[in-house]
Write an enzyme that holds these catalytic residues in place. Structure first.
Site: not given
Ligand code: CTP
Length: 407
Positions: A215, A284, A294, A329, A343, A347
């Site tokens: 990303n 995610d 490959k 975050f 969130k 969480k």
């Molecule tokens: N985060 C994490 N581990 C993951 C996914 C996210 O620790 N596997 C943490 C990120 O570091 C951040 C927070 O969760 O502090 C939110 O991440 P974000 O990508 O915004 O949220 P998601 O839980 O992935 O939800 P969505 O993608 O639906 O917004």
């Protein structure tokens, strides 16, 4: 100290420029210090003036140059005047010769006599040929000066003006200016004794040996928090995904690649920590299977990728936190505060730092961010700020949460 237009007092810096090729970089250091609100006077050796002319420093500093013990418009005794005026004497660049004179207490010109006469902190940024730097006499002089409380900004390794490669290149001007400001205004040590785990950057989820899912995260935010927390005395473990950033000073960096590696490293480090800050943009989803060779577009099916969800690091840290602090975050493009609130609840962390990444001043890679703090019972929106100020605001909140205070 003098009064500035804003009514505050401007710190006084005597910039001592000695005769090395890096002397021109002292001009940039002076400009950075002036932009930070310092009043700078310059003293130069005769050799320094062969590298950079006095009119440059005179015009930019707004003061006469002190290079002659017997002629200085502002005082009949320039070295004592400068020594008393200074809140900091900053030597940029320092040659091997001037280090030797400082160590021996020799004052044979305006610059070196000012260094003997001063009673304020002295910060030295040395620059010289690698063999001169490594010379045992130079190293012994540095040891002697360190033992007397003189501070140093270490030179870097690189290609030197003489063509040699090695240690001796002047530190980056930003690093010198930051060290000078730190010496003038020692950082608050309100995080001393705290142990923090910070996640930063993206993760890479491998599809095959040459392809991965990633990303747009650059890691700048997490690194800025780590730098600020370490400056304020915290012991910081920075679990970092693949980024192109330099390790912050005094921070223990644990490099990882995938979400699974980041998960294990963060949970492992959190076992001995007081707080965790999850600034990473963790993938995610990860490919259900890794192809060890490959994939070929003709022979293999590259049109379909089976993905499985990664473990949620923030949620797992929050589950094990007990009375400790976990901050997450939320980088969103819409419904910022609603998403951040859900969130926070989902969480189970103490605080969410929410930012709207659809704004150019708050998006991935920007040097500014516009964050909101989201607690279970309230929110606080901050203005758009440079990342170091955002990091300071986040550290303020973490310090309060760890010590049980409330903003
Ligand atoms: N985060 C994490 N581990 C993951 C996914 C996210 O620790 N596997 C943490 C990120 O570091 C951040 C927070 O969760 O502090 C939110 O991440 P974000 O990508 O915004 O949220 P998601 O839980 O992935 O939800 P969505 O993608 O639906 O917004």
């Amino acid at each position: 100290m003098i009064e500035t237009t804003t009514g505050t007092t401007a710190p006084h810096v005597v910039l001592a420029v000695t005769g090395g090729i890096a002397a021109y970089k002292a001009v940039e250091v002076m400009r950075l210090l002036q932009h930070a609100g310092c009043d700078v006077r310059v003293t130069m050796t005769a050799d320094a003036e062969r590298f950079v002319g006095t009119p440059t420093f005179e015009a930019l500093s707004g003061h006469p140059i002190a290079d002659d013990l017997y002629s200085y418009p502002d005082s009949a005794i320039p070295h004592i005047f400068l020594a008393d005026w200074a809140d900091l004497v900053l030597v940029v660049p320092a040659t091997a010769n001037v280090l030797a004179k400082m160590a021996a207490g020799i004052g044979d010109d305006c610059l070196t006599t000012t260094l003997i006469a001063t009673h304020c902190p002295v910060l030295v940024a040395a620059a010289m040929n690698v063999h001169m730097w490594r010379n045992p006499a130079t190293q012994a002089n540095i040891e002697k000066l360190l033992s007397r409380g003189v501070r140093f900004v270490k030179p870097q390794s690189g290609l030197l003006a003489c063509g040699d490669i090695g240690e001796g290149k002047l530190a980056e001007v930003e690093e010198i200016a930051a060290a000078a400001l730190d010496a003038l205004n020692p950082a608050q040590r309100d995080m001393a004794g705290m142990r923090l785990v910070i996640t930063a950057g993206p993760t890479h989820e491998a599809i095959d040996p040459v392809r991965y899912i990633a990303n747009a995260s650059t890691g700048k935010m997490g690194y800025a928090i780590a730098r600020e927390a370490a400056r304020r005395g915290a012991a910081v473990t920075l679990v970092s995904g693949p980024v192109g950033l330099e390790a912050p000073r005094d921070v223990d960096v644990v490099p990882v690649v995938s979400a699974a590696e980041m998960h294990d490293a963060a949970l492992g480090a959190f076992a001995n920590a007081d707080a965790a800050i999850c600034a990473a943009a963790v993938a995610d989803y990860t490919p259900a299977a890794f192809a060890t060779r490959k994939l070929k577009k003709g022979a293999d099916d590259l049109g379909t990728l089976n993905l499985v969800q990664t473990a949620d690091i923030l949620a797992d840290l929050s589950r094990t936190k007990g009375g400790r602090v976990v901050v997450g975050f939320a980088a969103e493009t819409d419904d910022l505060l609603e998403n951040a609130h859900s969130k926070l609840a989902r969480k189970g962390c103490d605080l969410i730092v929410a930012n709207d990444v659809s704004r150019p001043d708050s998006t991935f890679g920007a040097d500014t961010s516009r964050i909101a703090f989201v607690w279970p019972d309230r929110t606080e929106q901050l203005d758009t700020l440079p990342l170091d100020r955002v990091a300071a605001a986040i550290c303020d909140q973490v310090a309060l949460l760890v010590t049980g205070g409330r903003a």
